[in-house]
Design a protein around this motif. Structure first.
Motif, PDB file in Angstrom:
ATOM      1  N   ALA A 123       0.835  -1.208   0.000  1.00  0.00           N
ATOM      2  CA  ALA A 123       0.000   0.000   0.000  1.00  0.00           C
ATOM      3  C   ALA A 123       0.870   1.259   0.000  1.00  0.00           C
ATOM      4  N   ALA A 124       1.985   1.237   0.730  1.00  0.00           N
ATOM      5  CA  ALA A 124       2.887   2.391   0.757  1.00  0.00           C
ATOM      6  C   ALA A 124       3.525   2.607  -0.614  1.00  0.00           C
ATOM      7  N   LEU A 125       3.927   1.525  -1.276  1.00  0.00           N
ATOM      8  CA  LEU A 125       4.501   1.655  -2.624  1.00  0.00           C
ATOM      9  C   LEU A 125       3.469   2.207  -3.602  1.00  0.00           C
TER      10      LEU A 125
ATOM     11  N   ALA B 165       4.619 -15.875  -6.017  1.00  0.00           N
ATOM     12  CA  ALA B 165       4.786 -15.479  -7.423  1.00  0.00           C
ATOM     13  C   ALA B 165       4.332 -14.028  -7.642  1.00  0.00           C
ATOM     14  N   LEU B 166       3.213 -13.653  -7.037  1.00  0.00           N
ATOM     15  CA  LEU B 166       2.732 -12.271  -7.174  1.00  0.00           C
ATOM     16  C   LEU B 166       3.671 -11.295  -6.465  1.00  0.00           C
ATOM     17  N   LEU B 167       4.185 -11.706  -5.325  1.00  0.00           N
ATOM     18  CA  LEU B 167       5.117 -10.854  -4.600  1.00  0.00           C
ATOM     19  C   LEU B 167       6.366 -10.600  -5.439  1.00  0.00           C
ATOM     20  N   HIS B 168       6.837 -11.638  -6.108  1.00  0.00           N
ATOM     21  CA  HIS B 168       7.981 -11.496  -7.009  1.00  0.00           C
ATOM     22  C   HIS B 168       7.630 -10.531  -8.152  1.00  0.00           C
TER      23      HIS B 168
ATOM     24  N   GLY C 121      14.050  -7.737  -3.764  1.00  0.00           N
ATOM     25  CA  GLY C 121      13.012  -8.674  -4.199  1.00  0.00           C
ATOM     26  C   GLY C 121      11.911  -8.845  -3.168  1.00  0.00           C
ATOM     27  N   GLU C 122      11.501 -10.090  -2.976  1.00  0.00           N
ATOM     28  CA  GLU C 122      10.400 -10.385  -2.058  1.00  0.00           C
ATOM     29  C   GLU C 122      10.720  -9.978  -0.622  1.00  0.00           C
ATOM     30  N   ALA C 123      12.005 -10.054  -0.252  1.00  0.00           N
ATOM     31  CA  ALA C 123      12.403  -9.689   1.112  1.00  0.00           C
ATOM     32  C   ALA C 123      12.102  -8.221   1.419  1.00  0.00           C
TER      33      ALA C 123
ATOM     34  N   PHE D 120       7.763  -5.137 -10.687  1.00  0.00           N
ATOM     35  CA  PHE D 120       6.977  -4.009 -11.185  1.00  0.00           C
ATOM     36  C   PHE D 120       7.417  -2.697 -10.539  1.00  0.00           C
ATOM     37  N   PHE D 121       7.562  -2.707  -9.214  1.00  0.00           N
ATOM     38  CA  PHE D 121       7.931  -1.482  -8.505  1.00  0.00           C
ATOM     39  C   PHE D 121       9.445  -1.264  -8.459  1.00  0.00           C
TER      40      PHE D 121
END
Length: 195
Positions: A60-62, A105-108, A119-121, A113-114
């Motif tokens: 949400a912050a991104l 997968a979506l987190l990756h 990465g995910e971390a 995207f951003f």
């Protein structure tokens, strides 16, 4: 190996004082609330959060930061993420608003995207680790500064020593003229492809 946040802060303060510790800027870089960053900078522990809460809050912050910097409408961002991740616009909307937790997968895909470092971390790391990652990057600038470009060129071409910048061998104006000539010689002229 990553050092503890307290050690990173100690070493960074020794190099830069407080100039690299702007809590608002650090909050933006970590996608964490500013009060959490301030708590960590004081050496205190912020309130405990779950991984799911951290992921949702940072997404949400991104989203908010992206909309602020690009001036886009939320619906435009939803459409872009929808196209990039190939998931429904409704799911994207809930994801970007911090209402749904993405799978790995979506987190990756969101990290790509951003364009976030880590990465995910970036989304899952505990607050101290997230802040430490950013501060270690700043500390590295002091402890492992970029090499001198002139020295790098000398090493590349096997020049053992030179006296171009000391003892008055060249005046500052002469050195500037020399470097400008070198730069101009490798820059493409109008209509010429870059080298």
């Amino acid at each position: 190996m990553e050092q503890p946040l307290a050690e990173t802060l100690r070493r960074l303060k020794a190099h830069s004082g407080e100039q690299d510790l702007n809590s608002r800027q650090l909050a933006a870089e970590t996608a964490m609330p500013e009060d959490v960053v301030e708590t960590l900078l004081r050496g205190e522990e912020p309130p405990a959060t779950t991984v799911e809460e951290r992921v949702c809050a940072r997404i949400a912050a991104l989203r908010s930061a992206h909309l602020d910097t690009t001036g886009k409408k939320p619906s435009d961002l939803v459409s872009e993420v929808h196209a990039a991740l190939d998931i429904s616009k409704e799911w994207v909307r809930k994801l970007l608003n911090g209402q749904k937790v993405p799978n790995v997968a979506l987190l990756h895909g969101l990290a790509d995207f951003f364009k976030v470092e880590g990465g995910e971390a970036f989304f899952t790391a505990p607050p101290a680790d997230a802040l430490n990652r950013v501060l270690e990057g700043r500390l590295a600038k002091y402890e492992t500064p970029a090499p001198d470009p002139v020295q790098a060129l000398m090493e590349r071409y096997g020049v053992v020593a030179t006296d171009l910048r000391s003892h008055g061998a060249l005046t500052p104006e002469q050195l500037e003229t020399l470097l400008a000539g070198v730069i101009k010689s490798v820059m493409p002229t109008e209509g010429e492809p870059p080298r």
